[in-house]
Enzyme design. Structure first.
Site, PDB file in Angstrom:
ATOM      1  N   SER A   1      42.460  -0.597  14.212  1.00  0.00           N
ATOM      2  CA  SER A   1      42.537   0.164  12.969  1.00  0.00           C
ATOM      3  C   SER A   1      43.833   0.959  12.948  1.00  0.00           C
ATOM      4  CB  SER A   1      41.347   1.125  12.862  1.00  0.00           C
ATOM      5  OG  SER A   1      41.555   2.079  11.843  1.00  0.00           O
TER       6      SER A   1
ATOM      7  N   GLU B   1      36.103 -12.161   9.231  1.00  0.00           N
ATOM      8  CA  GLU B   1      36.057 -11.686   7.853  1.00  0.00           C
ATOM      9  C   GLU B   1      36.918 -12.548   6.943  1.00  0.00           C
ATOM     10  OE1 GLU B   1      35.220  -6.969   8.824  1.00  0.00           O
ATOM     11  OE2 GLU B   1      37.272  -7.662   8.508  1.00  0.00           O
TER      12      GLU B   1
ATOM     13  N   LYS C   1      38.356   1.631  16.904  1.00  0.00           N
ATOM     14  CA  LYS C   1      37.898   0.439  16.198  1.00  0.00           C
ATOM     15  C   LYS C   1      38.397  -0.862  16.845  1.00  0.00           C
ATOM     16  CE  LYS C   1      35.969   0.078  12.913  1.00  0.00           C
ATOM     17  NZ  LYS C   1      36.538   0.079  11.547  1.00  0.00           N
TER      18      LYS C   1
ATOM     19  N   HIS D   1      15.464 -14.450   6.297  1.00  0.00           N
ATOM     20  CA  HIS D   1      15.629 -13.261   5.450  1.00  0.00           C
ATOM     21  C   HIS D   1      16.325 -12.137   6.230  1.00  0.00           C
ATOM     22  CE1 HIS D   1      12.850 -15.110   2.547  1.00  0.00           C
ATOM     23  NE2 HIS D   1      12.128 -15.442   3.604  1.00  0.00           N
TER      24      HIS D   1
END
Length: 467
Positions: free
Chosen positions: A276, A289, A282, A155
Site C-alpha cells: 500500500s 483483483e 498491507k 451460497h
C-alpha cells in the site's frame, strides 16, 4: 498514395485519415500478411499470371520485408494506412514494377480476412498452451495437497468439507473446457478466404484450393460473399476468451477471499502481491483483483463486436475494422492473466491448519449424520428434518451438537464419530467426489485429459513446452 487513387482524385483529409487509419493496431498482422502474400504470389505463378522470375523477385522482396520486421528495421511511411498498405508499398520499393503486381487478383477484403484467420489460428492456440500451463500448476498443487481439506461452500456458506486437491481440480476441469472451446474454434475458422476478392471472386484463373493448402487451411471458402463478410470466427473467439476470463475471475475472487485475515486460507508470495502507498502493514492481492476485473473488459469486447455485426449488409463493410482491437486486446489480457495467475498458484502457501479448522465445525458433517440414518433405513426427508432440528437446538441452547447426537436414540456414539475432525471428508466415495479415493482417480483422469489436449495442440505445432 492510396490504394484507390485512380478513382478518388483528392487527397484524404487529415480528419479522415486519423479516423480510419488502422496501422497503430493492425501492425500485429505483419507476419500473417507476409504469409498470405507469399501464398498468393505462388498461386499467381501457378496460374501463369506471373512469370517464374516475377514470382522469385516478389518472394525475395517479401523475405526482405520479413527480415526488416524481425530486426526492427522496417520503417513505416506517412501514407501507410494499414499493415497491408505498408507491406505492399515496401515490396514495390524493393521489386519495382513487379511489386505492383503483388495485389493482382486480390482485394484487401479477402486479404484482411485471410490475415485475421491466420492470426487467430496461432494466437488462440497460444492461449490454449498457456491455459495448459496453468492446469499443470493446479494439478501439481493438488497432488502436493494430499489429505489437506477445507470447507466447500454453497451460497458462500460452509457446506461440506472437501479435499484441497478436489477444489483446485475443479478449476482445472473448467479450464479444460476452455481449451476444448478454443481448439474447436480454431478448427472451424481454419478456412481460407483468399480468392474471394472484393466480394465475387475473380475473372483470373486463380486456384483458391492451392493457396489454402499453402497456408495450412483445411480448405477454401464456399461462397465469396460470405468469405469476406464473415466474422463469426472473431465472435466465437471473443466468446471463448470472455468465458475463460470469467473462469479466471472466479479464481481471482477466490484468491482475494482466501488471502484475507478473515479466511486466512493462503498467504501470497511477495512476488505476486503488492503493498500500500499509505498503509505499511498491507499485502494486497492485486493480481487476483485484476484477473477478476478483466472479465468485464472481455465481456465488453464480445458485446461490442456482436452489436457491430448485427446490422451489416453483405458483403464487406468498413465497420469490420472494429473487429481487431477487441480481439487483439482480449488475447493479450487473458494471456497476461494466465501467466500471472499461474505464478500466484505456484507460489502461494496454503495455511492448512486454518483451512482444516474451518472445515471441522460439527455442522458441516450434518449430511453425514443424515446419511447415517438413511443407512439405518430412515427416509431421507425424515432424516434431514431430524438432523436439522438438532443443529437448530445446538445453536439455540448453546449445547455441543455431539452431545445431542450422543443422546439421541437413533444416533448415539457411532454417529458421534462422524463429527470427529477429518472424518467427514474421507466418507465421500462416489466417482468425481471430494474424498481421497475419488480425488486420486480424478487426478489420473485429469492427467489423461491433459495428454489428449497436448496431442491436439501438437497438431497445430504448439504442444505445451514449445512456446
Amino acid at each position: 498514395m492510396t490504394l484507390w487513387e485512380g478513382r478518388i482524385s483528392a487527397g484524404m483529409a487529415d480528419a479522415v485519415a486519423a479516423f480510419t487509419v488502422s496501422l497503430p493496431f493492425d501492425h500485429v498482422l505483419a507476419a500473417d500478411d507476409l504469409a498470405g502474400s507469399r501464398a498468393h504470389v505462388k498461386g499467381l505463378g501457378k496460374a501463369g499470371i506471373l512469370a517464374d522470375s516475377e514470382v522469385a523477385r516478389l518472394l525475395d522482396a517479401l523475405d526482405v520485408v520479413a527480415e526488416e520486421f524481425d530486426t526492427g528495421a522496417f520503417v513505416f511511411a506517412p501514407g501507410d494506412e494499414d499493415i497491408h498498405t505498408a507491406v505492399e508499398r515496401r515490396v514495390t520499393e524493393l521489386a519495382g514494377d513487379t511489386g505492383a503486381k503483388l495485389h493482382t487478383g486480390r482485394s484487401r477484403n479477402d486479404q484482411v480476412a485471410t490475415d485475421l484467420r491466420l492470426w487467430c489460428r496461432r494466437s488462440l492456440v497460444g492461449v490454449a498452451v498457456e491455459i495448459m500451463a496453468l492446469q499443470d500448476t493446479l494439478a501439481e498443487r493438488a497432488r502436493e495437497a494430499g489429505g489437506t481439506y477445507l470447507p466447500g461452500y454453497t451460497h458462500l456458506q460452509r457446506a461440506q468439507p472437501v479435499l484441497l486437491g478436489h477444489h483446485l481440480l475443479a478449476h482445472g476441469w473448467a479450464l479444460a473446457r476452455d481449451v476444448d472451446r478454443l481448439l474447436v474454434t480454431v478448427d472451424r475458422l481454419n478456412i481460407s478466404p483468399l480468392g474471394a476478392g472484393a466480394l465475387a471472386g475473380s475473372s483470373l484463373p486463380l486456384d483458391p484450393d492451392y493457396v489454402a493448402a499453402e497456408l495450412g487451411f483445411h480448405g477454401r471458402f464456399e461462397n465469396s460473399l460470405d468469405a469476406v463478410g464473415d466474422r463469426d470466427f472473431v465472435a466465437e473467439a471473443l466468446f471463448d476468451l470472455a468465458l475463460l476470463g470469467v473462469h479466471l475471475s472466479r479464481m481471482g475472487e477466490e484468491v482475494v477471499l482466501w488471502s484475507t485475515e478473515e479466511f486466512g486460507f493462503c498467504t501470497l508470495d511477495d512476488a505476486y502481491a503488492t503493498g500500500s502507498s499509505m498503509l505499511p502493514q498491507k499485502k494486497n492481492p492485486d493480481v487476483a483483483e485484476l484477473a477478476r476485473a478483466k472479465s468485464g473488459r472481455l465481456i465488453g469486447h464480445l458485446t461490442a463486436l456482436l452489436v457491430t455485426l448485427k446490422g451489416l449488409p453483405l458483403a464487406y463493410n468498413r465497420d469490420l475494422q472494429e473487429d481487431k482491437e477487441p480481439l487483439f486486446d482480449a488475447v493479450l489480457q487473458v494471456t497476461r492473466a494466465l501467466v500471472a495467475l499461474r505464478g500466484v498458484y505456484a507460489t502461494a502457501t496454503w495455511n492448512e491448519d486454518r483451512m482444516q479448522a474451518a472445515a471441522d465445525g460439527p455442522a458441516v458433517a450434518a449430511i453425514d449424520l443424515a446419511e447415517f440414518l438413511v443407512e439405518q433405513g430412515m427416509p431421507f426427508r425424515q432424516a434431514h428434518a431430524l438432523i436439522g432440528g438438532l443443529v437448530r437446538e445446538s445453536l439455540e441452547r448453546h449445547v455441543p451438537l455431539a452431545e445431542l447426537v450422543a443422546a439421541h436414540p437413533d444416533l448415539g456414539d457411532a454417529a458421534v464419530e462422524l463429527l470427529e475432525p477429518g472424518v467427514a471428508v474421507t466418507r465421500r466415495r462416489t466417482p468425481g467426489g471430494a474424498g481421497p479415493g475419488p480425488v486420486a482417480e480424478q487426478l489420473e483422469r485429469f492427467t489423461r485429459r491433459r495428454e489428449v489436449d497436448r496431442t491436439r495442440l501438437a497438431q497445430w505445432g504448439r504442444a505445451p513446452g514449445s512456446r
